[in-house]
Each structure stands twice: as structure tokens, then as C-alpha cells.
Scaffold this motif. Structure first.
Motif, mmCIF file in Angstrom:
data_model
loop_
_atom_site.group_PDB
_atom_site.id
_atom_site.type_symbol
_atom_site.label_atom_id
_atom_site.label_comp_id
_atom_site.label_asym_id
_atom_site.label_seq_id
_atom_site.Cartn_x
_atom_site.Cartn_y
_atom_site.Cartn_z
ATOM 1 N N LYS A 34 -19.573 -23.379 -23.296
ATOM 2 C CA LYS A 34 -20.119 -22.084 -23.705
ATOM 3 C C LYS A 34 -21.024 -21.505 -22.622
ATOM 4 O O LYS A 34 -20.992 -20.303 -22.354
ATOM 5 C CB LYS A 34 -20.897 -22.233 -25.012
ATOM 6 N N SER A 35 -21.793 -22.358 -21.959
ATOM 7 C CA SER A 35 -22.712 -21.908 -20.915
ATOM 8 C C SER A 35 -22.026 -21.739 -19.564
ATOM 9 O O SER A 35 -22.614 -21.204 -18.628
ATOM 10 C CB SER A 35 -23.873 -22.899 -20.773
ATOM 11 N N GLY A 36 -20.784 -22.192 -19.445
ATOM 12 C CA GLY A 36 -20.073 -22.097 -18.175
ATOM 13 C C GLY A 36 -20.659 -23.054 -17.155
ATOM 14 O O GLY A 36 -21.282 -24.062 -17.506
ATOM 15 N N ALA A 37 -20.471 -22.739 -15.869
ATOM 16 C CA ALA A 37 -20.993 -23.596 -14.800
ATOM 17 C C ALA A 37 -21.275 -22.748 -13.566
ATOM 18 O O ALA A 37 -20.518 -21.841 -13.238
ATOM 19 C CB ALA A 37 -19.987 -24.683 -14.449
ATOM 20 N N SER A 38 -22.360 -23.077 -12.893
ATOM 21 C CA SER A 38 -22.697 -22.395 -11.648
ATOM 22 C C SER A 38 -22.068 -23.159 -10.483
ATOM 23 O O SER A 38 -21.629 -24.304 -10.642
ATOM 24 C CB SER A 38 -24.213 -22.328 -11.473
ATOM 25 N N ILE A 39 -22.060 -22.527 -9.336
ATOM 26 C CA ILE A 39 -21.540 -23.192 -8.134
ATOM 27 C C ILE A 39 -22.349 -24.455 -7.861
ATOM 28 O O ILE A 39 -21.797 -25.498 -7.518
ATOM 29 C CB ILE A 39 -21.563 -22.238 -6.924
ATOM 30 N N ALA A 40 -23.673 -24.374 -8.052
ATOM 31 C CA ALA A 40 -24.537 -25.538 -7.813
ATOM 32 C C ALA A 40 -24.177 -26.700 -8.742
ATOM 33 O O ALA A 40 -24.152 -27.861 -8.312
ATOM 34 C CB ALA A 40 -26.005 -25.152 -7.993
ATOM 35 N N GLN A 41 -23.875 -26.401 -9.999
ATOM 36 C CA GLN A 41 -23.492 -27.455 -10.942
ATOM 37 C C GLN A 41 -22.151 -28.074 -10.553
ATOM 38 O O GLN A 41 -21.976 -29.291 -10.645
ATOM 39 C CB GLN A 41 -23.416 -26.894 -12.363
ATOM 40 N N ILE A 42 -21.222 -27.242 -10.124
ATOM 41 C CA ILE A 42 -19.918 -27.746 -9.697
ATOM 42 C C ILE A 42 -20.079 -28.608 -8.447
ATOM 43 O O ILE A 42 -19.479 -29.679 -8.341
ATOM 44 C CB ILE A 42 -18.938 -26.574 -9.456
ATOM 45 N N GLN A 43 -20.926 -28.158 -7.507
ATOM 46 C CA GLN A 43 -21.203 -28.940 -6.299
ATOM 47 C C GLN A 43 -21.752 -30.313 -6.654
ATOM 48 O O GLN A 43 -21.305 -31.329 -6.116
ATOM 49 C CB GLN A 43 -22.247 -28.231 -5.434
ATOM 50 N N LYS A 44 -22.715 -30.342 -7.545
ATOM 51 C CA LYS A 44 -23.357 -31.604 -7.913
ATOM 52 C C LYS A 44 -22.372 -32.535 -8.628
ATOM 53 O O LYS A 44 -22.339 -33.736 -8.365
ATOM 54 C CB LYS A 44 -24.559 -31.334 -8.815
ATOM 55 N N THR A 45 -21.553 -31.972 -9.506
ATOM 56 C CA THR A 45 -20.603 -32.779 -10.270
ATOM 57 C C THR A 45 -19.550 -33.437 -9.388
ATOM 58 O O THR A 45 -19.240 -34.615 -9.541
ATOM 59 C CB THR A 45 -19.907 -31.913 -11.344
#
Length: 84
Positions: A34-45
């Protein structure tokens, strides 16, 4: 004399190989929140650089997934449209 080799059926091997979701499937799950994902979150994951994260999102778009982007104070947030 013949030597018999025991081979697992290809279907069992395929199931074992598919036990772990692909990066594309993991990214789609992250973006479908629901909150989606930011580029930073994708980078970290995934341990990716920003351009790699954007390229992966672009690949999902090219595959037919509708992805929407919204701007927030923390940067762009991406999510799969129509879900959640």
C-alpha cells in the motif's frame, strides 16, 4: 554391463529451483505494498545502485505492469497501480 544413473524428474528439479522468488517477483511484491517503495528502499533491499533500481522498475513497465510514481518529501515513491 550397464550403469544406471538415477535422475530426478525434471519437474521436481524445476520446483526446487523455483522455491526462491525471482528478483522481479520480489520487486513486484515490494511495489504492490500500500505504501509502495522508494528508490532508497529498493536499493537497500537488493543492494542495487539507483540506476539499477530504476531500470528494474522500467523492465516491469515494459512487461506490462502499470506502475505509478508519486513525489513525497523523501523522494519518489513507486507502486503498482490498481492494487491495494
Amino acid at each position: 554391463m550397464t550403469t544406471e544413473t538415477k535422475q530426478k524428474p525434471k519437474t521436481a528439479a524445476a520446483k526446487a529451483a523455483r522455491a526462491k522468488p525471482t528478483r522481479r517477483e520480489q520487486l513486484a511484491k515490494l511495489l504492490s505494498r500500500k505504501s509502495g517503495a522508494s528508490i532508497a528502499q529498493i536499493q537497500k533491499t537488493f543492494g542495487w545502485q539507483p540506476h539499477s533500481a530504476r531500470a528494474a522498475i522500467s523492465a516491469l513497465r515494459k512487461a506490462g505492469t502499470e506502475i505509478e510514481r508519486s513525489d513525497t518529501d523523501k523522494g519518489s515513491v513507486y507502486r503498482i497501480a490498481g492494487e491495494g
